[in-house]
Design an enzyme around this catalytic site. Structure first.
Site, PDB file in Angstrom:
ATOM      1  CG  ASP A 147      -2.045   1.003   1.108  1.00  0.00           C
ATOM      2  OD1 ASP A 147      -2.153   1.649   0.050  1.00  0.00           O
ATOM      3  OD2 ASP A 147      -2.806   1.153   2.076  1.00  0.00           O
ATOM      4  CB  CYS A 150      -0.458   3.509   3.620  1.00  0.00           C
ATOM      5  SG  CYS A 150      -1.885   3.276   4.691  1.00  0.00           S
ATOM      6  CD  GLU A 231     -10.674   7.182  13.962  1.00  0.00           C
ATOM      7  OE1 GLU A 231     -11.153   6.028  13.914  1.00  0.00           O
ATOM      8  OE2 GLU A 231      -9.669   7.465  14.631  1.00  0.00           O
ATOM      9  CG  HIS A 339       2.668   4.573   7.061  1.00  0.00           C
ATOM     10  ND1 HIS A 339       1.751   5.390   7.691  1.00  0.00           N
ATOM     11  CD2 HIS A 339       1.951   3.501   6.640  1.00  0.00           C
ATOM     12  CE1 HIS A 339       0.551   4.839   7.671  1.00  0.00           C
ATOM     13  NE2 HIS A 339       0.640   3.695   7.026  1.00  0.00           N
ATOM     14  CG  HIS A 395       2.466   2.672  10.996  1.00  0.00           C
ATOM     15  ND1 HIS A 395       2.755   1.592  11.787  1.00  0.00           N
ATOM     16  CD2 HIS A 395       1.648   2.198  10.018  1.00  0.00           C
ATOM     17  CE1 HIS A 395       2.136   0.524  11.317  1.00  0.00           C
ATOM     18  NE2 HIS A 395       1.462   0.864  10.242  1.00  0.00           N
TER      19      HIS A 395
END
EC number: 6.5.1.8
Length: 473
Positions: A147, A150, A231, A339, A395
């Site tokens: 990923d 990310c 969120e 990251h 992270h």
């Protein structure tokens, strides 16, 4: 015992060495192909003793071929150093052995300059999650990760934290209408939006990258599965911060975590395969295959990696803009860090390639976000530029148990109790993302006081994730 997985130790007991032949054998074993465990072991033993007789065998032919040319393969293999270079480990007592073993292998690479393990580290592929590795002019696709780019993104609004109390329904509705989650998911053609990242000249690098543009447009502004989230929560600023321009107080904030979606995964797969073809490493290090940045393949990956990083940032930008607009609020401050990336940085006055796989940049004065879990605090931090950590920090909290283990062992009732105790409303997510599946974020933070200072605390209150931890219906 019949279905117990055959592993490397079983093959060593048969006389196999830890080399490419073992890797081929383990790949064959994954299919099992109707054989019992005992039958499979017997076949592996026979192929090892007489590979020539299996050259016409539909199942074991690849293994036989490798065994017959293993001396040539090993002669072409790049040698690792006999012992790993010394590297720093933060929070060692809370890091699983598998992660340190992977880091030991990485620190044997002939191109390795320095390394460090963050306190949230756990085993991954190639470089462990939470691993930081500096190399000489070489980039490792699996040292960056699947990923690519990310990241975390935080928006702090001009609304008090108390806004959450009277507007929970509205905030849930905003999250549901302005986010989309899950592996492979995206937007239909009439739903897509334009963004300057889609006009990037990097999409014209070559035919491979050009072929990813439509997928990029489809998934722009969406989030992946697993631990990715959007969120609302309370940003508790304990002390006024001039850099952020924030007074002491509690604010409504939005925190997001996701990456480069399908294009990042496709780039990672393509260049990892290419790196393995070019860079022949021993079996135990093959996922650390690297590309020379002075050569065309290394430059192509570097451009693709940066495009994926820009795209990941754009996805967060779209999500934050849509939600801020729906909320009708003003933005007071925004912080973003990534990251799963590689940077050109100076270390001991020498330019190196710093891979941070699941690690946050924490150079002196650099702001970053370190989340906990869906029901535990996250932290806005300022880096101290600690050289032993290669200017990095964790992270997140880091996994305590695998996804499979979490799904099999954790209680949904316990999850509901924890969420209720912390006043968290959960929209989606699977048991693999339950807080109990993660390390204690406070323990992790206590292990990196030399790496970062805490600027503010984020308390999640309305959490949106993929409905089953991977994709939505």
């Amino acid at each position: 015992m019949e279905n117990k997985r055959i592993n490397g130790n079983d093959l060593i007991a048969l006389g196999y060495k830890e080399n490419h032949a073992m890797g081929v054998a383990l790949k064959i074993n994954k299919k099992r192909l109707g054989f019992s465990r005992e039958q499979m072991l017997e076949n592996f033993k026979n192929v090892l003793e007489n590979p020539t007789s299996y050259l016409e065998d539909a199942i074991f032919k690849p293994l036989a071929e490798v065994l017959l040319k293993i001396d040539t393969i090993e002669a072409e293999t790049i040698r690792l150093n006999d012992a790993p270079q010394v590297y720093s480990i933060f929070g060692k007592e809370h890091i699983e052995e598998g992660a340190t073993k992977q880091m030991d292998v990485a620190m044997k690479l002939p191109v390795a300059v320095a390394g460090a393990l963050m306190p949230d580290a756990h085993q991954g592929y190639g470089l462990p999650i939470g691993g930081v590795l500096a190399t000489k002019n070489e980039v490792i696709p699996y040292g960056v990760g699947v990923d690519i780019g990310c990241r975390m993104a935080l928006s702090i609004f001009d609304l008090p934290a108390s806004y959450l109390e009277g507007h929970t329904g509205k905030l849930k509705d905003i999250l549901m209408k302005n986010t989309r989650f899950g592996a492979g998911n995206g937007y239909l053609k009439h739903e897509r939006i334009d963004h300057e990242v889609l006009d990037s000249s990097l999409f014209e690098t070559d035919n491979f990258i050009r072929s990813l543009k439509d997928k990029a447009w489809t998934q722009l502004g969406s989030s992946g599965g697993g631990n990715h989230f959007v969120e609302f929560g309370v940003m508790d600023v304990d002390t006024a911060d001039e850099v952020l321009g924030l007074e002491k107080g509690k604010y409504l904030a939005l925190l997001t975590h996701s990456g480069s979606r399908g294009i990042g995964a496709t780039i990672a797969g393509h260049y990892t395969k290419l790196a393995k073809e070019i860079c022949k490493l021993p079996y135990e290090a093959q996922n650390l295959a690297y590309l020379d940045l002075d050569k065309a393949e290394g430059q192509a990956y570097w451009l693709a990696m940066n495009l994926a990083g820009d795209y990941a940032s754009a996805c967060h930008g779209v999500i934050h803009d849509k939600i801020r607009s729906a909320l009708g609020a003003e933005l007071l401050a925004k912080v973003e860090n990534h990251h799963n990336f590689a940077w050109k940085e100076l270390l001991n006055d020498e330019e190196v390639i710093v891979h941070r796989k699941g690690a946050t940049p924490a150079g002196k004065g650099v702001l970053g976000i370190i989340p906990g879990s869906m029901a535990t605090p996250g932290f806005l931090v300022r880096g101290k530029g600690e050289k032993r950590a290669i200017h990095s920090a964790s992270h997140g909290a880091g996994r305590l148990m695998s996804r499979t283990q979490a799904i099999k062992t954790l209680s949904s009732m316990e999850l509901k109790t924890i969420l209720a105790a912390n006043g968290v409303s959960l929209l989606g997510a699977g048991m693999d993302e339950a807080p109990m599946a993660y390390k204690d974020i406070h323990t992790v933070m206590a292990s990196q006081t030399d790496l970062v200072d805490v600027v503010a605390t984020f308390l999640p209150k309305i959490v949106r994730m993929a409905d089953d931890g991977s994709r939505e219906d």
